[in-house]
Write a protein that holds these residues in place. Sequence first.
Motif, PDB file in Angstrom:
ATOM      1  N   UNK A 382     -20.211   1.326 -13.407  1.00 45.97           N
ATOM      2  CA  UNK A 382     -18.955   1.978 -13.804  1.00 45.97           C
ATOM      3  C   UNK A 382     -18.002   2.064 -12.612  1.00 45.97           C
ATOM      4  N   UNK A 383     -18.547   2.459 -11.454  1.00 39.52           N
ATOM      5  CA  UNK A 383     -17.718   2.577 -10.252  1.00 39.52           C
ATOM      6  C   UNK A 383     -17.144   1.226  -9.845  1.00 39.52           C
ATOM      7  N   UNK A 384     -17.937   0.168  -9.994  1.00 41.97           N
ATOM      8  CA  UNK A 384     -17.481  -1.177  -9.642  1.00 41.97           C
ATOM      9  C   UNK A 384     -16.358  -1.640 -10.565  1.00 41.97           C
ATOM     10  N   UNK A 385     -16.492  -1.351 -11.846  1.00 43.74           N
ATOM     11  CA  UNK A 385     -15.447  -1.720 -12.816  1.00 43.74           C
ATOM     12  C   UNK A 385     -14.150  -0.976 -12.500  1.00 43.74           C
ATOM     13  N   UNK A 386     -14.283   0.301 -12.120  1.00 44.01           N
ATOM     14  CA  UNK A 386     -13.104   1.081 -11.725  1.00 44.01           C
ATOM     15  C   UNK A 386     -12.406   0.424 -10.536  1.00 44.01           C
ATOM     16  N   UNK A 387     -13.201  -0.055  -9.567  1.00 43.19           N
ATOM     17  CA  UNK A 387     -12.615  -0.680  -8.371  1.00 43.19           C
ATOM     18  C   UNK A 387     -11.836  -1.941  -8.718  1.00 43.19           C
ATOM     19  N   UNK A 388     -12.341  -2.726  -9.687  1.00 40.13           N
ATOM     20  CA  UNK A 388     -11.634  -3.937 -10.107  1.00 40.13           C
ATOM     21  C   UNK A 388     -10.292  -3.583 -10.738  1.00 40.13           C
ATOM     22  N   UNK A 389     -10.323  -2.593 -11.621  1.00 39.03           N
ATOM     23  CA  UNK A 389      -9.085  -2.169 -12.301  1.00 39.03           C
ATOM     24  C   UNK A 389      -8.068  -1.663 -11.271  1.00 39.03           C
ATOM     25  N   UNK A 390      -8.537  -0.853 -10.329  1.00 35.33           N
ATOM     26  CA  UNK A 390      -7.651  -0.319  -9.287  1.00 35.33           C
ATOM     27  C   UNK A 390      -7.079  -1.454  -8.444  1.00 35.33           C
ATOM     28  N   UNK A 391      -7.931  -2.427  -8.095  1.00 39.21           N
ATOM     29  CA  UNK A 391      -7.487  -3.564  -7.271  1.00 39.21           C
ATOM     30  C   UNK A 391      -6.395  -4.364  -7.982  1.00 39.21           C
ATOM     31  N   UNK A 392      -6.601  -4.639  -9.267  1.00 36.71           N
ATOM     32  CA  UNK A 392      -5.611  -5.414 -10.025  1.00 36.71           C
ATOM     33  C   UNK A 392      -4.281  -4.660 -10.115  1.00 36.71           C
ATOM     34  N   UNK A 393      -4.359  -3.367 -10.434  1.00 38.37           N
ATOM     35  CA  UNK A 393      -3.138  -2.555 -10.582  1.00 38.37           C
ATOM     36  C   UNK A 393      -2.344  -2.517  -9.277  1.00 38.37           C
ATOM     37  N   UNK A 394      -3.042  -2.217  -8.174  1.00 47.19           N
ATOM     38  CA  UNK A 394      -2.329  -2.115  -6.899  1.00 47.19           C
ATOM     39  C   UNK A 394      -1.905  -3.475  -6.358  1.00 47.19           C
ATOM     40  N   UNK A 395      -2.656  -4.538  -6.691  1.00 43.54           N
ATOM     41  CA  UNK A 395      -2.224  -5.887  -6.291  1.00 43.54           C
ATOM     42  C   UNK A 395      -0.926  -6.260  -6.989  1.00 43.54           C
ATOM     43  N   UNK A 396      -0.835  -5.928  -8.273  1.00 38.91           N
ATOM     44  CA  UNK A 396       0.394  -6.190  -9.024  1.00 38.91           C
ATOM     45  C   UNK A 396       1.578  -5.410  -8.452  1.00 38.91           C
ATOM     46  N   UNK A 404       1.115 -10.549   1.711  1.00 38.09           N
ATOM     47  CA  UNK A 404      -0.322 -10.613   1.997  1.00 38.09           C
ATOM     48  C   UNK A 404      -0.873  -9.233   2.384  1.00 38.09           C
ATOM     49  N   UNK A 405      -0.033  -8.393   3.012  1.00 45.81           N
ATOM     50  CA  UNK A 405      -0.464  -7.035   3.341  1.00 45.81           C
ATOM     51  C   UNK A 405      -0.754  -6.218   2.099  1.00 45.81           C
ATOM     52  N   UNK A 406       0.018  -6.430   1.042  1.00 41.67           N
ATOM     53  CA  UNK A 406      -0.203  -5.726  -0.217  1.00 41.67           C
ATOM     54  C   UNK A 406      -1.509  -6.118  -0.865  1.00 41.67           C
ATOM     55  N   UNK A 407      -1.875  -7.411  -0.761  1.00 46.83           N
ATOM     56  CA  UNK A 407      -3.153  -7.896  -1.315  1.00 46.83           C
ATOM     57  C   UNK A 407      -4.315  -7.195  -0.619  1.00 46.83           C
ATOM     58  N   UNK A 408      -4.274  -7.148   0.716  1.00 43.67           N
ATOM     59  CA  UNK A 408      -5.358  -6.533   1.490  1.00 43.67           C
ATOM     60  C   UNK A 408      -5.406  -5.020   1.287  1.00 43.67           C
ATOM     61  N   UNK A 409      -4.245  -4.378   1.242  1.00 42.13           N
ATOM     62  CA  UNK A 409      -4.202  -2.920   1.048  1.00 42.13           C
ATOM     63  C   UNK A 409      -4.740  -2.540  -0.331  1.00 42.13           C
ATOM     64  N   UNK A 410      -4.432  -3.332  -1.346  1.00 37.87           N
ATOM     65  CA  UNK A 410      -4.953  -3.066  -2.692  1.00 37.87           C
ATOM     66  C   UNK A 410      -6.481  -3.087  -2.698  1.00 37.87           C
ATOM     67  N   UNK A 411      -7.073  -4.017  -1.948  1.00 38.19           N
ATOM     68  CA  UNK A 411      -8.533  -4.095  -1.855  1.00 38.19           C
ATOM     69  C   UNK A 411      -9.096  -2.851  -1.170  1.00 38.19           C
ATOM     70  N   UNK A 412      -8.466  -2.423  -0.091  1.00 36.22           N
ATOM     71  CA  UNK A 412      -8.929  -1.220   0.617  1.00 36.22           C
ATOM     72  C   UNK A 412      -8.849   0.012  -0.285  1.00 36.22           C
ATOM     73  N   UNK A 413      -7.766   0.128  -1.034  1.00 33.95           N
ATOM     74  CA  UNK A 413      -7.622   1.263  -1.956  1.00 33.95           C
ATOM     75  C   UNK A 413      -8.715   1.227  -3.023  1.00 33.95           C
ATOM     76  N   UNK A 414      -9.036   0.027  -3.503  1.00 37.95           N
ATOM     77  CA  UNK A 414     -10.080  -0.098  -4.532  1.00 37.95           C
ATOM     78  C   UNK A 414     -11.441   0.305  -3.987  1.00 37.95           C
ATOM     79  N   UNK A 415     -11.725   0.006  -2.698  1.00 35.50           N
ATOM     80  CA  UNK A 415     -12.997   0.398  -2.086  1.00 35.50           C
ATOM     81  C   UNK A 415     -13.089   1.921  -1.941  1.00 35.50           C
TER      82      UNK A 415
END
Length: 512
Positions: A382-396, A404-415
């Motif tokens: 469940x936590x992993x699925x949440x991270x994917x959703x968060x990553x996609x939302x913040x990447x968009x 490229x900074x936004x791509x990396x920051x979205x990943x950090x936020x998802x973690x």
Amino acid sequence: MMKKQLIQAAGLITGIAIISKVLGFVRELLMASYFGTSTVADAYFVASIIPVLLFSAVGMSITTGIIPLYAELKKQHSLEARNVVGVLTTLFLILALAITVIAILFTPIITQWMAPGFTEEQWYVTNVLTIIMLPSFCFYVLSAVSTGILEYEKEFAPPAMGAIPQNILIIISIVVLSQFYGIYGVAIATLLGAISQFLVQYPFIKKYKVIRLNFHFKTYSLFIKRTFFSFMPLIITSIAFQFNTVIDRFFASGLIDGSVSALNYANKLMFLPLSIILLSFITVLFPSIIDTAAENKKELIPLIISGMTIISLVGIPISAVMLIESRTLIEVAYERGAFNTNATTITSIAFFFYSIGMIAIALKEFLNRSFIALQNEKMTMIAAIVSIIVNIIFSLILTPLMGIGGVALATSISMVSQTAVLLYFLRKELDIPRKEMKDLLFSQGKVLTMFLLVTGVLFGLHKLYHSYLPALLSISVTTFIAVIFTILVATLLRISEMEKLTEWARTLKRKF
């Protein structure tokens, strides 16, 4: 595992990890030097993620899931444990072969979906590279079974050594074969490296008689069904972690040429200290977490609280140095040959924003292992699925604004979000008393305060000396200040885990 044995094992696996990661760093350095952030490098890094993603779907779940399974069976009957693991290994291998063939047939569709921003020429190169490297998935699966069993048997060295020959082969291919075969030579070496990763472990795993073909599926059909059902959350969790990498490369493929390569180089450099120090500690601690969970769940609470604090303490100076010296680290690591100033600029931006989530990645991995020990893999899923959703939302949201900074920051936020969700579930799973939960949150609050103080002081001092010192000396001075100030603040805040770290460091010093 006794305290002394734990420290010795941690020292051994850390030493091997240093050798392995240094070789991996040299590999990435040479890739950057020979191929830079070019379109062919982008093609290679997209192609290489496909077998890794497949491995994550099966292999990573095997490594973490097979340890408690093997432990339970071995306590009942060692012969039955060997038979069951043999049947599962055979079944995993058959599935891996089938998935590999299907992936090869659908390679053009897969690569076009993963990198929609590529040109026709890049897609062609990516397709060829993917087909070359896909068979490595089968050997990753065999390595995963070996790693799980060997780590439970307290043989940490062979799994840790697995990546050494793989890195050596890729290094040789870059230096010797790239002038004749270009990026295709690197792909071939990657496949051979995956094979060597299993061959290194085979002499050690052979005595346990678990890596063997056993086609008695009917005899163990009920057990197989139950095992696959229990592995499903682990599979989804493992996919999710790598899927975040796929998301990064998906969004980066639509940015300027070289963005995919820049993300890869930044991510690999960020993972260098993470995997050498923090993940090595977690790997060694995992069998003890399993045994503690089996005996008394309540005893896990202080172990987890202490583990999280130690991980955060070690991570603070590392993360602070990476943030303050982000551009200098990229310059020293990669800027040579085909890796020019422009490549340094985009890679350092990605590296800075990836570094924000480094401690969260380590904590997430530690909490994942804790849930596996508790045999509640559903929470990690469940936590992993949440991270994917968060990553996609913040990447968009962030990619159009920050590139490229936004791509990396979205990943950090998802973690960070994944770690927070796991911590929330852990409180419910262990029924942590309010006082102990308050202690945990208070200790993490102190750690966060430390991180902000250390980073703030470093940022101020860094301006005073950075422009006057050579790059390596600047990094060394920043690291020294970060470590000293972290120890000082931890002592002032009376964080007891600092004493444990000091004792651990002294023991390792006496040992080596």
